[in-house]
Write a protein that holds these residues in place. Structure first.
Motif, mmCIF file in Angstrom:
data_model
loop_
_atom_site.group_PDB
_atom_site.id
_atom_site.type_symbol
_atom_site.label_atom_id
_atom_site.label_comp_id
_atom_site.label_asym_id
_atom_site.label_seq_id
_atom_site.Cartn_x
_atom_site.Cartn_y
_atom_site.Cartn_z
ATOM 1 N N VAL A 1 0.850 -1.065 0.309
ATOM 2 C CA VAL A 1 0.020 -0.136 -0.055
ATOM 3 C C VAL A 1 0.960 1.385 -0.031
ATOM 4 N N ALA A 2 0.601 2.083 -1.111
ATOM 5 C CA ALA A 2 1.677 3.339 -1.433
ATOM 6 C C ALA A 2 0.878 4.449 -0.614
ATOM 7 N N GLY A 3 -0.397 4.604 -0.350
ATOM 8 C CA GLY A 3 -1.151 5.877 0.090
ATOM 9 C C GLY A 3 -2.553 5.686 0.147
ATOM 10 N N VAL A 4 -2.968 6.858 0.290
ATOM 11 C CA VAL A 4 -4.558 6.751 0.369
ATOM 12 C C VAL A 4 -5.252 7.794 -0.616
ATOM 13 N N ALA A 5 -6.214 7.396 -1.265
ATOM 14 C CA ALA A 5 -6.910 8.214 -2.151
ATOM 15 C C ALA A 5 -8.517 8.150 -1.811
ATOM 16 N N GLU A 6 -9.259 9.121 -2.492
ATOM 17 C CA GLU A 6 -10.774 9.056 -1.909
ATOM 18 C C GLU A 6 -11.798 9.246 -3.248
ATOM 19 N N VAL A 7 -13.043 8.284 -3.105
ATOM 20 C CA VAL A 7 -13.776 8.701 -4.365
ATOM 21 C C VAL A 7 -14.119 10.061 -4.585
ATOM 22 N N ALA A 8 -13.839 10.561 -5.733
ATOM 23 C CA ALA A 8 -14.290 11.864 -6.050
ATOM 24 C C ALA A 8 -15.510 11.859 -7.075
ATOM 25 N N ALA A 9 -15.724 11.027 -7.649
ATOM 26 C CA ALA A 9 -17.234 10.610 -8.361
ATOM 27 C C ALA A 9 -17.792 9.409 -8.442
ATOM 28 N N ALA A 10 -18.794 9.303 -8.151
ATOM 29 C CA ALA A 10 -19.439 7.928 -8.225
ATOM 30 C C ALA A 10 -19.257 7.167 -9.451
ATOM 31 N N ALA A 11 -19.665 5.936 -9.770
ATOM 32 C CA ALA A 11 -19.537 5.251 -10.763
ATOM 33 C C ALA A 11 -20.650 5.948 -12.075
ATOM 34 N N TYR A 12 -19.990 5.978 -13.117
ATOM 35 C CA TYR A 12 -20.579 6.314 -14.254
ATOM 36 C C TYR A 12 -20.054 5.557 -15.533
ATOM 37 N N PRO A 13 -20.627 5.576 -16.736
ATOM 38 C CA PRO A 13 -20.109 4.490 -17.984
ATOM 39 C C PRO A 13 -18.577 4.947 -18.329
ATOM 40 N N ASP A 14 -17.860 3.708 -18.498
ATOM 41 C CA ASP A 14 -16.402 3.884 -18.762
ATOM 42 C C ASP A 14 -16.388 3.895 -20.375
ATOM 43 N N PRO A 15 -15.976 5.073 -20.727
ATOM 44 C CA PRO A 15 -15.980 5.277 -22.422
ATOM 45 C C PRO A 15 -15.082 4.571 -23.138
ATOM 46 N N THR A 16 -14.089 4.211 -22.561
ATOM 47 C CA THR A 16 -12.854 3.334 -23.158
ATOM 48 C C THR A 16 -13.471 1.915 -23.626
ATOM 49 N N ALA A 17 -14.667 1.446 -23.089
ATOM 50 C CA ALA A 17 -15.299 0.284 -23.693
ATOM 51 C C ALA A 17 -16.005 0.478 -24.831
#
Length: 156
Positions: free
Chosen positions: A64-80
């Motif tokens: 574990v290198a550090g901590v992050a937080e969720v900045a936006a809830a799930a939405y469609p992944d355009p790379t698909a």
DNA sequence: GCCAACGTTGGC
DNA sequence: GCCAACGTTGGC
């Protein structure tokens, strides 16, 4: 909703905690997840403000290198939907895109890496998924008390 | 719907 | 680079 805790794996030679910190707004899209269980954690579990253990995999030493937080809830992944993307899914359509991503924001880099080896030895972390042999899931739920133990280890 | 073959992940 | 674990695919 109560804050929840997660662990997200990334290969640091592809995307590291330092990369996240250097992004505009210290944020990045967590795209490319193509596993249903991991997707379900993002889609059904994650809310803004949830805390994330940022885990460096594959390149030793892993941990574990550090901590992050969720900045936006799930939405469609355009790379698909993008044939040029390595995450392209020929079965996905704009109407039926099964894949989602969240945005994550940098919180802190630990003063030292908390290694997988260490996690395996610490009382209270015995049930963490990441220490289990063969556990490949790239997005895992973490218990609040496990999260706190890892934070204390990092600062110790 | 079963399950063998195959591909990927990820620690070592 | 090896290979165990496990998810996915496809023949039947």
């Amino acid at each position: 909703m109560a804050k929840k805790y997660w662990l997200m794996k990334t290969e640091p030679d592809v995307f590291s905690i330092k990369d996240l910190r250097s992004r505009p707004g210290k944020k990045e899209h967590w795209d490319g997840v193509r596993n249903y269980q991991a997707r379900n954690h993002m889609r059904d579990g994650m809310s803004i403000g949830d805390r994330i253990l940022f885990y460096h995999s594959s390149v030793p030493p892993v941990g574990v290198a550090g901590v992050a937080e969720v900045a936006a809830a799930a939405y469609p992944d355009p790379t698909a939907l993008d044939p040029k993307s390595k995450y392209f899914d020929p079965k996905a359509t704009p109407d039926k895109n099964p894949w989602v991503m969240v945005d994550v924001r940098f919180v802190k880099e630990f003063p030292r890496l908390v290694t997988l080896d260490e996690l395996k030895t610490v009382p209270g972390l015995e049930s963490m998924l990441v220490i289990k042999r063969g556990m490949r899931l790239s997005i895992q739920p973490v218990k609040p008390e496990e999260f706190e133990i890892v934070l204390k280890l990092a600062e110790a």
